[in-house]
Design an enzyme around this catalytic site. Sequence first.
Site, PDB file in Angstrom:
ATOM      1  N   GLY A  72       0.805  -1.221   0.000  1.00 43.21           N
ATOM      2  CA  GLY A  72       0.000   0.000   0.000  1.00 43.21           C
ATOM      3  C   GLY A  72       0.838   1.271   0.000  1.00 43.21           C
ATOM      4  N   THR A  73       1.899   1.282   0.773  1.00 43.64           N
ATOM      5  CA  THR A  73       2.736   2.481   0.869  1.00 43.64           C
ATOM      6  C   THR A  73       3.308   2.832  -0.505  1.00 43.64           C
ATOM      7  OG1 THR A  73       3.274   1.913   3.145  1.00 43.64           O
ATOM      8  CG2 THR A  73       4.738   3.483   2.055  1.00 43.64           C
ATOM      9  N   GLN A 178      -7.660  -1.024   3.317  1.00 41.94           N
ATOM     10  CA  GLN A 178      -8.486  -1.630   4.371  1.00 41.94           C
ATOM     11  C   GLN A 178      -9.782  -2.241   3.826  1.00 41.94           C
ATOM     12  OE1 GLN A 178      -7.823  -2.070   7.641  1.00 41.94           O
ATOM     13  NE2 GLN A 178      -5.818  -1.104   7.517  1.00 41.94           N
ATOM     14  N   SER A 198      -3.040  -3.880  -0.602  1.00 37.63           N
ATOM     15  CA  SER A 198      -1.908  -4.528   0.063  1.00 37.63           C
ATOM     16  C   SER A 198      -2.308  -5.932   0.504  1.00 37.63           C
ATOM     17  CB  SER A 198      -1.522  -3.687   1.280  1.00 37.63           C
ATOM     18  OG  SER A 198      -0.509  -4.330   2.000  1.00 37.63           O
ATOM     19  N   ALA A 199      -1.497  -6.938   0.105  1.00 32.22           N
ATOM     20  CA  ALA A 199      -1.875  -8.337   0.338  1.00 32.22           C
ATOM     21  C   ALA A 199      -1.964  -8.721   1.814  1.00 32.22           C
ATOM     22  CB  ALA A 199      -0.875  -9.257  -0.373  1.00 32.22           C
ATOM     23  N   HIS A 200      -1.074  -8.146   2.658  1.00 37.54           N
ATOM     24  CA  HIS A 200      -1.063  -8.628   4.053  1.00 37.54           C
ATOM     25  C   HIS A 200      -2.297  -8.191   4.837  1.00 37.54           C
ATOM     26  CE1 HIS A 200       0.331  -5.076   6.532  1.00 37.54           C
ATOM     27  NE2 HIS A 200       0.720  -4.635   5.343  1.00 37.54           N
ATOM     28  N   THR A 236      12.869  -7.551 -10.612  1.00 44.42           N
ATOM     29  CA  THR A 236      12.453  -8.949 -10.777  1.00 44.42           C
ATOM     30  C   THR A 236      11.217  -9.238  -9.924  1.00 44.42           C
ATOM     31  OG1 THR A 236      14.740  -9.535 -11.184  1.00 44.42           O
ATOM     32  CG2 THR A 236      13.258 -11.350 -10.584  1.00 44.42           C
ATOM     33  N   CYS A 324       1.130   1.683  12.547  1.00 46.53           N
ATOM     34  CA  CYS A 324       2.370   2.395  12.225  1.00 46.53           C
ATOM     35  C   CYS A 324       2.626   3.501  13.245  1.00 46.53           C
ATOM     36  CB  CYS A 324       2.282   2.983  10.815  1.00 46.53           C
ATOM     37  SG  CYS A 324       1.100   2.155   9.782  1.00 46.53           S
TER      38      CYS A 324
HETATM   39  N1  PLP Z   1      -3.017   2.570   3.615  1.00 47.02           N
HETATM   40  C1  PLP Z   1      -3.768   2.137   4.635  1.00 47.02           C
HETATM   41  C2  PLP Z   1      -5.171   2.640   4.766  1.00 47.02           C
HETATM   42  C3  PLP Z   1      -3.258   1.231   5.567  1.00 47.02           C
HETATM   43  O1  PLP Z   1      -4.014   0.816   6.574  1.00 47.02           O
HETATM   44  C4  PLP Z   1      -1.911   0.798   5.417  1.00 47.02           C
HETATM   45  C5  PLP Z   1      -1.295  -0.105   6.427  1.00 47.02           C
HETATM   46  O2  PLP Z   1      -1.585  -0.029   7.600  1.00 47.02           O
HETATM   47  C6  PLP Z   1      -1.175   1.259   4.322  1.00 47.02           C
HETATM   48  C7  PLP Z   1      -1.755   2.146   3.449  1.00 47.02           C
HETATM   49  C8  PLP Z   1       0.227   0.790   4.079  1.00 47.02           C
HETATM   50  O3  PLP Z   1       0.218  -0.486   3.490  1.00 47.02           O
HETATM   51  P1  PLP Z   1       1.529  -1.406   3.492  1.00 47.02           P
HETATM   52  O4  PLP Z   1       1.685  -1.926   4.861  1.00 47.02           O
HETATM   53  O5  PLP Z   1       1.214  -2.484   2.494  1.00 47.02           O
HETATM   54  O6  PLP Z   1       2.655  -0.563   3.022  1.00 47.02           O
END
Ligand code: PLP
Length: 374
Positions: A72-73, A178, A198-200, A236, A324
């Site tokens: 996601g970031t 989310q 984001s997969a996790h 890669t 975070c």
């Molecule tokens: N955006 C949102 C709304 C999130 O909740 C998060 C992670 O907590 C992220 C972005 C960041 O995703 P990633 O952990 O895959 O970098």
Amino acid sequence: MTKFVYADNAATTKLDIDAFEAMKPFLLQEYGNASQPYSFSRSSKKAIKEARTIIAKCINAEPDEIYFTSGGTESNNWVLNSIAGCNRDCKIITDNIEHHAILETCHSLEAQGYNIQYISANKIGKIDIEIFEASISDNVKLASIMLANNEIGTIQDIQKLCEIAHKNGILFHTDAVQAIGHIPVDVKKLGIDFLSASAHKFNGPKGIGFLYIKKGIEIRPFMNGGAQENGLRAGTENVASIMAMAIALKKNVENIIPNMQHIKNLEYELIRRLALSEIDFIRNGDMEHHIPGNINLSFKGQDGEVLLHRLDLKGIMVSTGAACDTQNTQISHVLKAIGIPNDYAEGTIRISLSKDNTMADIVYIIDELIKILN
Ligand code: PLP
């Protein structure tokens, strides 16, 4: 032995077993570099193609609209920096309850001289449609509004916001980290130009995600150095994680309605029991439109960090604010933005449930929480 209840699924989720199994062949046997032309690399190449098709189908996109990223970031940084980079004097509209991956990218753009407008969310974390429309001025090239908030779960009316943006010639991005895998998401119906995932967060591995880019939209490469991802994201490919992400998302999407119902039942019971206890609390966010299982609670006169550690001693994992933010003892920017009074905001925890939680987990969480609060 202390019980273990994981209730921090908005921070990360458990890797799905089928997703894990899907990774193994690409780590142990079929490890060929997907960019090589020889036969040994054929299965890696085929897996990437298959994963792209599966993921596209899950969000009603076309396979060539899915770009693999590290999460996601990265997806958020890519969109904002690229649109700004293509338009030196452009303005960007966002809001004050976005994830730091959006807010800090915006701060960095501001430091470079860009004009960013931050809309204030209302007290349930909603972006008012009229305020959004009124914030539009000349030179706005991009609006970035999250689909669902990570701290309080509020879901925005993305379709309507996007319609207004497009009417004014503005591209629309949504951080759907989310939401994907937790509520139905249809990119065509929403009409958006970009979507981050984001997969996790949906039982896939960490360090992998994707960016949806609507066909025909021009964007600069995120990284240079190779032809991967249509020349837009060099490096890669992480074949094992890409495949696992697709399997995890497919499973979540196929079971999305029963999963949502199960989680809503758990949530209902948790709140019902808490309300019966007569403990002074506020539940934050939009009660009508929120991610099932995202329960943000503020307890008057308490300390969220102390609550987190005392629950931890009982084997219960929750969060105080965004994951975070755990180094940061200040009140979260989201709670500040929606105006939660300090004496409540300081005593905030986020419980985020998943399909794997049970009613026994809820009873245990509530019993322990009430004991601690009393
Ligand atoms: N955006 C949102 C709304 C999130 O909740 C998060 C992670 O907590 C992220 C972005 C960041 O995703 P990633 O952990 O895959 O970098």
